[in-house]
Design a protein around this motif. Structure first.
Motif, PDB file in Angstrom:
ATOM      1  N   MET A   1      -6.379 -26.448 -12.322  1.00  0.00           N
ATOM      2  CA  MET A   1      -5.357 -27.605 -11.908  1.00  0.00           C
ATOM      3  C   MET A   1      -6.454 -28.672 -11.035  1.00  0.00           C
ATOM      4  O   MET A   1      -5.703 -29.638 -10.752  1.00  0.00           O
ATOM      5  CB  MET A   1      -5.337 -27.077 -10.402  1.00  0.00           C
ATOM      6  CG  MET A   1      -5.805 -26.029  -9.781  1.00  0.00           C
ATOM      7  SD  MET A   1      -4.964 -25.456  -8.212  1.00  0.00           S
ATOM      8  CE  MET A   1      -4.745 -23.401  -9.278  1.00  0.00           C
ATOM      9  N   ARG A   2      -7.958 -28.473 -11.642  1.00  0.00           N
ATOM     10  CA  ARG A   2      -8.782 -29.914 -10.939  1.00  0.00           C
ATOM     11  C   ARG A   2      -8.613 -31.056 -11.403  1.00  0.00           C
ATOM     12  O   ARG A   2      -8.472 -31.822 -11.330  1.00  0.00           O
ATOM     13  CB  ARG A   2      -9.947 -29.136 -11.822  1.00  0.00           C
ATOM     14  CG  ARG A   2     -11.190 -30.232 -10.624  1.00  0.00           C
ATOM     15  CD  ARG A   2     -12.679 -29.876 -11.254  1.00  0.00           C
ATOM     16  NE  ARG A   2     -14.013 -30.734 -11.105  1.00  0.00           N
ATOM     17  CZ  ARG A   2     -15.137 -30.143 -10.578  1.00  0.00           C
ATOM     18  NH1 ARG A   2     -15.740 -29.156 -11.416  1.00  0.00           N
ATOM     19  NH2 ARG A   2     -15.900 -31.500 -10.215  1.00  0.00           N
ATOM     20  N   TYR A   3      -7.541 -30.333 -12.907  1.00  0.00           N
ATOM     21  CA  TYR A   3      -7.706 -31.693 -14.074  1.00  0.00           C
ATOM     22  C   TYR A   3      -6.476 -32.363 -14.285  1.00  0.00           C
ATOM     23  O   TYR A   3      -5.707 -33.187 -14.617  1.00  0.00           O
ATOM     24  CB  TYR A   3      -8.363 -31.484 -15.191  1.00  0.00           C
ATOM     25  CG  TYR A   3     -10.066 -31.079 -14.752  1.00  0.00           C
ATOM     26  CD1 TYR A   3     -10.760 -32.642 -14.766  1.00  0.00           C
ATOM     27  CD2 TYR A   3     -10.213 -30.263 -15.233  1.00  0.00           C
ATOM     28  CE1 TYR A   3     -12.072 -31.925 -14.505  1.00  0.00           C
ATOM     29  CE2 TYR A   3     -12.151 -30.012 -14.838  1.00  0.00           C
ATOM     30  CZ  TYR A   3     -12.527 -30.945 -14.537  1.00  0.00           C
ATOM     31  OH  TYR A   3     -13.677 -30.683 -13.990  1.00  0.00           O
ATOM     32  N   GLU A   4      -4.903 -30.975 -14.094  1.00  0.00           N
ATOM     33  CA  GLU A   4      -3.928 -31.373 -13.715  1.00  0.00           C
ATOM     34  C   GLU A   4      -3.108 -29.919 -13.659  1.00  0.00           C
ATOM     35  O   GLU A   4      -3.873 -29.286 -12.857  1.00  0.00           O
ATOM     36  CB  GLU A   4      -3.734 -31.579 -16.129  1.00  0.00           C
ATOM     37  CG  GLU A   4      -4.187 -29.876 -16.293  1.00  0.00           C
ATOM     38  CD  GLU A   4      -3.943 -30.350 -18.122  1.00  0.00           C
ATOM     39  OE1 GLU A   4      -2.793 -30.478 -18.635  1.00  0.00           O
ATOM     40  OE2 GLU A   4      -4.536 -29.711 -18.647  1.00  0.00           O
ATOM     41  N   PRO A   5      -1.804 -30.857 -13.129  1.00  0.00           N
ATOM     42  CA  PRO A   5      -1.672 -29.402 -12.870  1.00  0.00           C
ATOM     43  C   PRO A   5      -1.169 -27.882 -13.430  1.00  0.00           C
ATOM     44  O   PRO A   5      -1.057 -28.420 -14.909  1.00  0.00           O
ATOM     45  CB  PRO A   5       0.233 -29.697 -12.385  1.00  0.00           C
ATOM     46  CG  PRO A   5      -0.079 -31.174 -13.024  1.00  0.00           C
ATOM     47  CD  PRO A   5      -1.349 -31.637 -13.381  1.00  0.00           C
TER      48      PRO A   5
ATOM     49  N   LEU B   1     -11.523 -26.514  -4.387  1.00  0.00           N
ATOM     50  CA  LEU B   1     -10.810 -26.081  -3.591  1.00  0.00           C
ATOM     51  C   LEU B   1     -10.463 -27.420  -3.364  1.00  0.00           C
ATOM     52  O   LEU B   1      -9.184 -28.180  -3.249  1.00  0.00           O
ATOM     53  CB  LEU B   1     -10.343 -24.755  -3.093  1.00  0.00           C
ATOM     54  CG  LEU B   1     -10.890 -23.858  -3.516  1.00  0.00           C
ATOM     55  CD1 LEU B   1     -10.032 -22.792  -2.895  1.00  0.00           C
ATOM     56  CD2 LEU B   1      -9.725 -24.018  -5.305  1.00  0.00           C
ATOM     57  N   GLU B   2     -11.171 -28.104  -2.330  1.00  0.00           N
ATOM     58  CA  GLU B   2     -11.012 -29.499  -1.797  1.00  0.00           C
ATOM     59  C   GLU B   2     -10.560 -30.329  -2.196  1.00  0.00           C
ATOM     60  O   GLU B   2      -9.856 -31.299  -1.942  1.00  0.00           O
ATOM     61  CB  GLU B   2     -12.590 -29.612  -1.097  1.00  0.00           C
ATOM     62  CG  GLU B   2     -12.349 -29.274   0.621  1.00  0.00           C
ATOM     63  CD  GLU B   2     -13.857 -29.340   1.291  1.00  0.00           C
ATOM     64  OE1 GLU B   2     -14.089 -29.028   2.212  1.00  0.00           O
ATOM     65  OE2 GLU B   2     -14.845 -30.249  -0.177  1.00  0.00           O
ATOM     66  N   THR B   3     -11.532 -31.074  -3.569  1.00  0.00           N
ATOM     67  CA  THR B   3     -10.871 -31.601  -4.691  1.00  0.00           C
ATOM     68  C   THR B   3      -9.736 -31.467  -5.413  1.00  0.00           C
ATOM     69  O   THR B   3      -8.675 -32.070  -4.796  1.00  0.00           O
ATOM     70  CB  THR B   3     -11.687 -31.694  -5.652  1.00  0.00           C
ATOM     71  OG1 THR B   3     -13.600 -31.226  -5.127  1.00  0.00           O
ATOM     72  CG2 THR B   3     -11.832 -32.552  -7.029  1.00  0.00           C
TER      73      THR B   3
ATOM     74  N   GLN C   1      -6.053 -33.509  -4.564  1.00  0.00           N
ATOM     75  CA  GLN C   1      -5.239 -34.308  -5.709  1.00  0.00           C
ATOM     76  C   GLN C   1      -3.704 -34.918  -6.063  1.00  0.00           C
ATOM     77  O   GLN C   1      -2.854 -34.839  -6.015  1.00  0.00           O
ATOM     78  CB  GLN C   1      -6.411 -33.366  -7.015  1.00  0.00           C
ATOM     79  CG  GLN C   1      -5.946 -33.748  -8.643  1.00  0.00           C
ATOM     80  CD  GLN C   1      -6.059 -33.578  -9.704  1.00  0.00           C
ATOM     81  OE1 GLN C   1      -7.396 -33.126  -9.336  1.00  0.00           O
ATOM     82  NE2 GLN C   1      -5.396 -33.719 -10.433  1.00  0.00           N
ATOM     83  N   TYR C   2      -3.510 -33.289  -5.198  1.00  0.00           N
ATOM     84  CA  TYR C   2      -1.799 -33.189  -4.977  1.00  0.00           C
ATOM     85  C   TYR C   2      -1.495 -33.729  -3.811  1.00  0.00           C
ATOM     86  O   TYR C   2      -0.234 -32.608  -3.357  1.00  0.00           O
ATOM     87  CB  TYR C   2      -1.632 -31.715  -6.219  1.00  0.00           C
ATOM     88  CG  TYR C   2      -2.580 -31.753  -7.049  1.00  0.00           C
ATOM     89  CD1 TYR C   2      -1.523 -32.530  -7.616  1.00  0.00           C
ATOM     90  CD2 TYR C   2      -3.193 -30.680  -7.244  1.00  0.00           C
ATOM     91  CE1 TYR C   2      -2.341 -32.332  -9.208  1.00  0.00           C
ATOM     92  CE2 TYR C   2      -3.690 -30.474  -8.164  1.00  0.00           C
ATOM     93  CZ  TYR C   2      -3.486 -31.185  -9.437  1.00  0.00           C
ATOM     94  OH  TYR C   2      -3.521 -31.121 -10.729  1.00  0.00           O
TER      95      TYR C   2
END
Length: 335
Positions: A129-133, A209-211, A215-216
């Motif tokens: 999920m850092r890069y995509e859902p 997790l902040e990143t 993102q979302y």
């Protein structure tokens, strides 16, 4: 509340108050008895064929080093569940709960074929999920359906009470993200050590997790948030909670991960809370804040942080005691 519901509650309270004891002397057990009777809409509730449903899935985010254990432990632990050697197996055997383990997203295959193991794999773990859902909308919906299907299946076998457990290395991270979004708590109050991170590991986990949260942050729909930052096993529990509520079943809520699923379920249907018994307060940082969000008082505080539904299995005898009191204890009429 309708007139008939008020009448039923009054009748149940009268039965409890007239037991051979001082008024209120059985404390929380009296509250439990009333809650369960209202869930089943009867003065004489029944706990039949109790089940623990444990959903397992891996997490792409584990590749970012957010857990103290490697991701392949998920596969090994599911094999341990199937073999009967995990803590949840022991506690379910001890307290008379039927255990059903479901693979909704483990990165690995299983040759085992037993009645206590269900293969419902949607994909071999969520995406990173850092890069995509983490999930597509369809995958999230399929995981919800897995939970609903299993709950309906056990209800057909006359199950009236169900607990939910999980297994998935790294899943305190999606749980913390869901807690952050649904309770509005600052992220650093939601993120804990999980399986045992040291200070450096905890700081790294929070940074990752902040990143992800940033993102979302634009998402507002509960299912979109779940798909982006949740887990397959968490989504399955969400579906199970929703279906169990519709089926008027008693729901046992476990620790940090299961309660994060309840946050999503409650956002989709606030009525789910009426059916939920909070079994314990996890030692994972943040769980107390989740319980406060629900104004919940857990039955046990044992510093557990294992997951698997262990808190549910340990608390179940107290639930049995509450129902036994209501159904079997004499009233003052005998004195």
């Amino acid at each position: 509340m309708t007139s008939s519901a008020t009448t039923l509650e009054t009748a149940i309270r009268r039965r409890i108050d007239h037991k051979t004891k001082p008024l209120g002397a059985l404390g929380r057990l009296e509250e439990l008895a009333l809650q369960i009777a209202l869930i089943q809409q009867t003065e004489t509730p029944v706990l039949s064929n109790p089940h623990m449903l444990v959903f397992a899935g891996d997490h792409g985010l584990a590749a970012e080093g957010v857990s103290a254990y490697p991701a392949d432990i998920t596969h090994g632990m599911v094999k341990n569940f199937i073999a009967g050697g995990a803590a949840i197996n022991v506690f379910c055997r001890q307290n008379g709960l039927e255990l059903l383990v479901c693979d909704v997203g483990v990165n690995g295959t299983f040759d085992e074929n037993t009645e206590s193991f269900v293969k419902y794999k949607i994909r071999p773990g969520t995406r990173n999920m850092r890069y995509e859902p983490a999930m597509t909308a369809d995958e999230c919906a399929a995981a919800l359906d897995a939970g609903k299907t299993l709950v309906n299946g056990i209800q057909y076998r006359n199950c009236t009470i169900v607990g939910f457990g999980e297994m998935g290395i790294g899943n305190t991270s999606p749980a913390a993200l869901l807690m952050h979004r649904f309770t509005k708590r600052p992220l650093d109050q939601c993120v804990g050590r999980g399986t045992g991170l040291d200070d450096a590991g905890l700081a790294h986990k929070l940074s990752i997790l902040e990143t992800v949260a940033a993102q979302y942050q634009q998402l507002t729909n509960p299912l979109e948030i779940l798909a982006a930052m949740g887990g397959l096993e968490i989504a399955a529990i969400v579906g199970g909670i929703l279906q169990a509520t519709e089926n008027r079943m008693v729901i046992l809520i476990d620790g940090f991960i299961a309660t994060s699923a309840l946050l999503v379920a409650q956002a989709l249907n606030p009525a789910v809370l009426q059916n939920c018994i909070f079994c314990h307060q996890s030692n994972e940082a943040g769980h107390r804040h989740m319980l406060d969000f629900f104004n919940a008082r857990p039955l046990l505080t044992l510093d557990l942080r294992l997951g698997e539904g262990t808190g549910c299995a340990l608390a179940y005898p107290l639930v049995q005691a509450a129902v036994g009191m209501l159904n079997e204890m004499a009233t003052m009429d005998v004195l």
